[in-house]
Write a protein that holds these residues in place. Structure first.
Motif, PDB file in Angstrom:
ATOM      1  N   ASN A  64       0.735  10.281   4.766  1.00  0.00           N
ATOM      2  CA  ASN A  64       0.859   9.123   3.881  1.00  0.00           C
ATOM      3  C   ASN A  64      -0.400   8.849   3.060  1.00  0.00           C
ATOM      4  O   ASN A  64      -0.423   7.884   2.290  1.00  0.00           O
ATOM      5  N   LEU A  65      -1.430   9.687   3.208  1.00  0.00           N
ATOM      6  CA  LEU A  65      -2.718   9.387   2.585  1.00  0.00           C
ATOM      7  C   LEU A  65      -2.595   9.233   1.070  1.00  0.00           C
ATOM      8  O   LEU A  65      -3.128   8.281   0.482  1.00  0.00           O
ATOM      9  N   LYS A  66      -1.909  10.153   0.407  1.00  0.00           N
ATOM     10  CA  LYS A  66      -1.839  10.086  -1.057  1.00  0.00           C
ATOM     11  C   LYS A  66      -1.071   8.853  -1.529  1.00  0.00           C
ATOM     12  O   LYS A  66      -1.380   8.293  -2.597  1.00  0.00           O
ATOM     13  N   TYR A  67      -0.098   8.424  -0.711  1.00  0.00           N
ATOM     14  CA  TYR A  67       0.645   7.220  -1.083  1.00  0.00           C
ATOM     15  C   TYR A  67      -0.165   5.957  -0.798  1.00  0.00           C
ATOM     16  O   TYR A  67      -0.031   4.949  -1.517  1.00  0.00           O
ATOM     17  N   LEU A  68      -1.004   5.985   0.219  1.00  0.00           N
ATOM     18  CA  LEU A  68      -1.927   4.877   0.468  1.00  0.00           C
ATOM     19  C   LEU A  68      -2.904   4.731  -0.693  1.00  0.00           C
ATOM     20  O   LEU A  68      -3.204   3.612  -1.136  1.00  0.00           O
ATOM     21  N   ILE A  69      -3.388   5.872  -1.200  1.00  0.00           N
ATOM     22  CA  ILE A  69      -4.308   5.841  -2.343  1.00  0.00           C
ATOM     23  C   ILE A  69      -3.598   5.317  -3.590  1.00  0.00           C
ATOM     24  O   ILE A  69      -4.140   4.488  -4.339  1.00  0.00           O
ATOM     25  N   LEU A  70      -2.365   5.776  -3.809  1.00  0.00           N
ATOM     26  CA  LEU A  70      -1.594   5.322  -4.965  1.00  0.00           C
ATOM     27  C   LEU A  70      -1.336   3.822  -4.885  1.00  0.00           C
ATOM     28  O   LEU A  70      -1.518   3.100  -5.874  1.00  0.00           O
ATOM     29  N   ARG A  71      -0.923   3.338  -3.708  1.00  0.00           N
ATOM     30  CA  ARG A  71      -0.674   1.906  -3.537  1.00  0.00           C
ATOM     31  C   ARG A  71      -1.949   1.109  -3.816  1.00  0.00           C
ATOM     32  O   ARG A  71      -1.925   0.055  -4.469  1.00  0.00           O
ATOM     33  N   SER A  72      -3.083   1.610  -3.321  1.00  0.00           N
ATOM     34  CA  SER A  72      -4.347   0.897  -3.467  1.00  0.00           C
ATOM     35  C   SER A  72      -4.818   0.883  -4.916  1.00  0.00           C
ATOM     36  O   SER A  72      -5.324  -0.140  -5.405  1.00  0.00           O
ATOM     37  N   ALA A  73      -4.645   2.003  -5.615  1.00  0.00           N
ATOM     38  CA  ALA A  73      -5.053   2.065  -7.024  1.00  0.00           C
ATOM     39  C   ALA A  73      -4.215   1.112  -7.870  1.00  0.00           C
ATOM     40  O   ALA A  73      -4.748   0.365  -8.709  1.00  0.00           O
ATOM     41  N   LEU A  74      -2.908   1.119  -7.653  1.00  0.00           N
ATOM     42  CA  LEU A  74      -2.027   0.223  -8.399  1.00  0.00           C
ATOM     43  C   LEU A  74      -2.327  -1.235  -8.076  1.00  0.00           C
ATOM     44  O   LEU A  74      -2.365  -2.092  -8.968  1.00  0.00           O
ATOM     45  N   GLY A  75      -2.552  -1.528  -6.790  1.00  0.00           N
ATOM     46  CA  GLY A  75      -2.864  -2.892  -6.382  1.00  0.00           C
ATOM     47  C   GLY A  75      -4.166  -3.386  -6.978  1.00  0.00           C
ATOM     48  O   GLY A  75      -4.282  -4.549  -7.383  1.00  0.00           O
ATOM     49  N   THR A  76      -5.161  -2.502  -7.052  1.00  0.00           N
ATOM     50  CA  THR A  76      -6.451  -2.876  -7.636  1.00  0.00           C
ATOM     51  C   THR A  76      -6.298  -3.201  -9.116  1.00  0.00           C
ATOM     52  O   THR A  76      -6.841  -4.207  -9.611  1.00  0.00           O
ATOM     53  N   ILE A  77      -5.550  -2.377  -9.838  1.00  0.00           N
ATOM     54  CA  ILE A  77      -5.293  -2.641 -11.258  1.00  0.00           C
ATOM     55  C   ILE A  77      -4.577  -3.978 -11.424  1.00  0.00           C
ATOM     56  O   ILE A  77      -4.909  -4.782 -12.302  1.00  0.00           O
ATOM     57  N   GLY A  78      -3.581  -4.228 -10.558  1.00  0.00           N
ATOM     58  CA  GLY A  78      -2.828  -5.475 -10.627  1.00  0.00           C
ATOM     59  C   GLY A  78      -3.711  -6.696 -10.436  1.00  0.00           C
ATOM     60  O   GLY A  78      -3.597  -7.688 -11.171  1.00  0.00           O
ATOM     61  N   LEU A 100       7.086 -11.631 -12.457  1.00  0.00           N
ATOM     62  CA  LEU A 100       7.943 -10.578 -13.001  1.00  0.00           C
ATOM     63  C   LEU A 100       7.936  -9.334 -12.118  1.00  0.00           C
ATOM     64  O   LEU A 100       8.773  -8.445 -12.288  1.00  0.00           O
ATOM     65  N   SER A 101       7.021  -9.271 -11.171  1.00  0.00           N
ATOM     66  CA  SER A 101       6.882  -8.055 -10.351  1.00  0.00           C
ATOM     67  C   SER A 101       8.149  -7.689  -9.577  1.00  0.00           C
ATOM     68  O   SER A 101       8.430  -6.497  -9.420  1.00  0.00           O
ATOM     69  N   PRO A 102       8.951  -8.662  -9.052  1.00  0.00           N
ATOM     70  CA  PRO A 102      10.187  -8.250  -8.355  1.00  0.00           C
ATOM     71  C   PRO A 102      11.139  -7.448  -9.234  1.00  0.00           C
ATOM     72  O   PRO A 102      11.843  -6.553  -8.741  1.00  0.00           O
ATOM     73  N   PHE A 103      11.167  -7.762 -10.535  1.00  0.00           N
ATOM     74  CA  PHE A 103      12.032  -7.003 -11.438  1.00  0.00           C
ATOM     75  C   PHE A 103      11.474  -5.590 -11.661  1.00  0.00           C
ATOM     76  O   PHE A 103      12.237  -4.643 -11.823  1.00  0.00           O
ATOM     77  N   ALA A 161       3.059  -1.221  -7.028  1.00  0.00           N
ATOM     78  CA  ALA A 161       2.382  -1.168  -5.729  1.00  0.00           C
ATOM     79  C   ALA A 161       3.324  -1.591  -4.604  1.00  0.00           C
ATOM     80  O   ALA A 161       3.345  -0.979  -3.527  1.00  0.00           O
ATOM     81  N   TYR A 162       4.136  -2.639  -4.843  1.00  0.00           N
ATOM     82  CA  TYR A 162       5.083  -3.096  -3.815  1.00  0.00           C
ATOM     83  C   TYR A 162       6.125  -2.016  -3.518  1.00  0.00           C
ATOM     84  O   TYR A 162       6.561  -1.858  -2.370  1.00  0.00           O
ATOM     85  N   THR A 163       6.514  -1.265  -4.552  1.00  0.00           N
ATOM     86  CA  THR A 163       7.456  -0.167  -4.336  1.00  0.00           C
ATOM     87  C   THR A 163       6.836   0.893  -3.437  1.00  0.00           C
ATOM     88  O   THR A 163       7.497   1.444  -2.542  1.00  0.00           O
ATOM     89  N   THR A 164       5.547   1.174  -3.669  1.00  0.00           N
ATOM     90  CA  THR A 164       4.844   2.148  -2.832  1.00  0.00           C
ATOM     91  C   THR A 164       4.717   1.649  -1.400  1.00  0.00           C
ATOM     92  O   THR A 164       4.832   2.428  -0.448  1.00  0.00           O
TER      93      THR A 164
END
Length: 293
Positions: A64-78, A100-103, A161-164
Motif C-alpha cells: 500500500n506504500l504508493k497509495y499512501l504516498i498518493l493519498r498524502s500528496a493529494l491531501g497536502t495539496i488540498g 464539493l469534495s463528496p461529489f 484523497a478520500y477516494t484513495t
C-alpha cells in the motif's frame, strides 16, 4: 442510543470541529498558508502517533506504500489550497467550496474504483458544480477569482484523497496509520520551505495555529467514528452543518455576511445534497422511463 444516533452526534462534532479549525486558521492572521498547514498537521501527527504508540503497532502493508504516498500528496495539496482560500474568502464561502469534495469522490470512484454512477448522481454533480459557480463567480479578473478557484482545487484534491483512503481501506490498511503517514508526509514535504521562509509569529498566532490543529484532529476522529457507527448514506448529509457553523462563527467573530449570490450557491449545493441523501435512503424514487412495447 442507536448506532445511527451516535453516528449523527459524531459527525456533528466533526463538522463543528472543522468549522472551528477554519476559524482559527483565519484568526492566525496573515501567515503563509504553508506555515499554517505545518502546525495543523503537526498536531494531527502527534495525535495519530499517540494512538499507534498505545497499540504498540506502527506497521503497515508494503503493497500500500504508493497509495499512501498518493493519498498524502493529494491531501497536502488540498490543505494548502483550502488554507489559501480561507485567507482570502468569507469563512462560509471557503467552507462551502470544501463541501464539493463528496461529489468529487463519486467521480473518482467511478473512474478509478469502477463504482457505477446512475443518472441521478451524474445530475447531482452537474447541479453542485453550477452552485459552486455562484460562489466562484467566474469573470475576467484572475486575481479576484483565484481564492475561489484555489478553494475548488482544494475540494477536488480532497475528494481524490478520500477516494484513495477508501481504496486503502479496501486493501486492509488501518485508519490511524493512514492519518499518521499523511500527517508526517505533509510536515516533511513543507519543512524545507518553512526552514528557508519561516515567518516570525506572536505567541497568540502560535497558540491559534495549535488550536487549529487540535480542532482538525477532533474533526478527523469525529468523522472516523461517525462512519464506524453508521454508513455514509445515513449520516453524510449532517456534515453540511459545517457551513451553518462556519456562517455563525464568521458573523459572530468577523461580522461576515454572505451576499445573495453566495446564498444561492449554498442553497443549490445543500439542496442537491439533501436530495441525494433522500435518494440513497430510498425516500426519493426516480421514475425510470417506461419501455415502449
Amino acid at each position: 442510543m442507536t448506532n445511527k444516533q451516535k453516528g449523527i452526534i459524531c459527525i456533528l462534532i466533526s463538522a463543528f470541529s472543522f468549522a472551528l479549525m477554519n476559524l482559527f486558521v483565519q484568526l492566525a492572521g496573515d501567515i503563509n498558508p504553508i506555515q499554517k498547514s505545518f502546525f495543523r498537521n503537526l498536531i494531527a501527527f502527534l495525535f495519530a502517533a499517540a494512538i499507534l504508540f498505545r497499540e504498540h503497532d506502527f506497521s503497515f502493508q508494503k503493497k500500500n506504500l504508493k497509495y499512501l504516498i498518493l493519498r498524502s500528496a493529494l491531501g497536502t495539496i488540498g490543505i494548502l489550497c483550502n488554507y489559501y482560500a480561507l485567507g482570502h474568502l468569507l469563512l462560509s464561502d471557503a467552507s462551502m467550496l470544501g463541501k464539493l469534495s463528496p461529489f468529487v469522490v463519486l467521480i473518482c470512484s467511478y473512474i478509478f474504483l469502477k463504482e457505477k454512477m446512475n443518472g441521478f448522481q451524474i445530475l447531482s454533480i452537474i447541479v453542485a458544480f453550477i452552485g459552486s459557480l455562484f460562489i466562484i463567480r467566474p469573470g475576467f479578473s484572475l486575481t479576484e477569482m483565484l481564492p475561489a478557484l484555489m478553494g475548488l482545487v482544494g475540494a477536488i484534491a480532497a475528494g481524490s484523497a478520500y477516494t484513495t483512503v477508501r481504496y486503502l481501506g479496501l486493501r486492509g490498511e488501518r485508519g490511524p496509520f493512514i492519518v499518521f503517514f499523511f500527517s508526517a508526509f505533509s510536515c516533511i514535504a513543507v519543512l524545507p520551505y518553512i526552514i528557508l521562509n519561516f515567518e516570525p509569529m506572536t505567541i497568540k498566532q502560535l497558540g491559534t495555529l495549535l488550536l487549529a490543529g487540535v480542532a482538525a484532529s477532533g474533526g478527523q476522529f469525529g468523522v472516523t467514528y461517525a462512519y464506524k457507527f453508521a454508513p455514509a448514506r445515513d449520516i453524510s448529509i449532517y456534515d453540511y452543518t459545517q457551513v451553518i457553523f462556519a456562517a455563525v462563527l464568521g458573523f459572530v467573530v468577523f461580522g461576515e455576511l454572505p451576499d445573495s449570490l453566495s446564498l444561492i450557491g449554498y442553497i443549490i449545493i445543500c439542496g442537491i445534497s439533501l436530495l441525494m441523501y433522500m435518494y440513497n435512503m430510498g425516500y426519493l424514487k426516480i421514475r425510470k422511463d417506461a419501455k415502449t412495447p
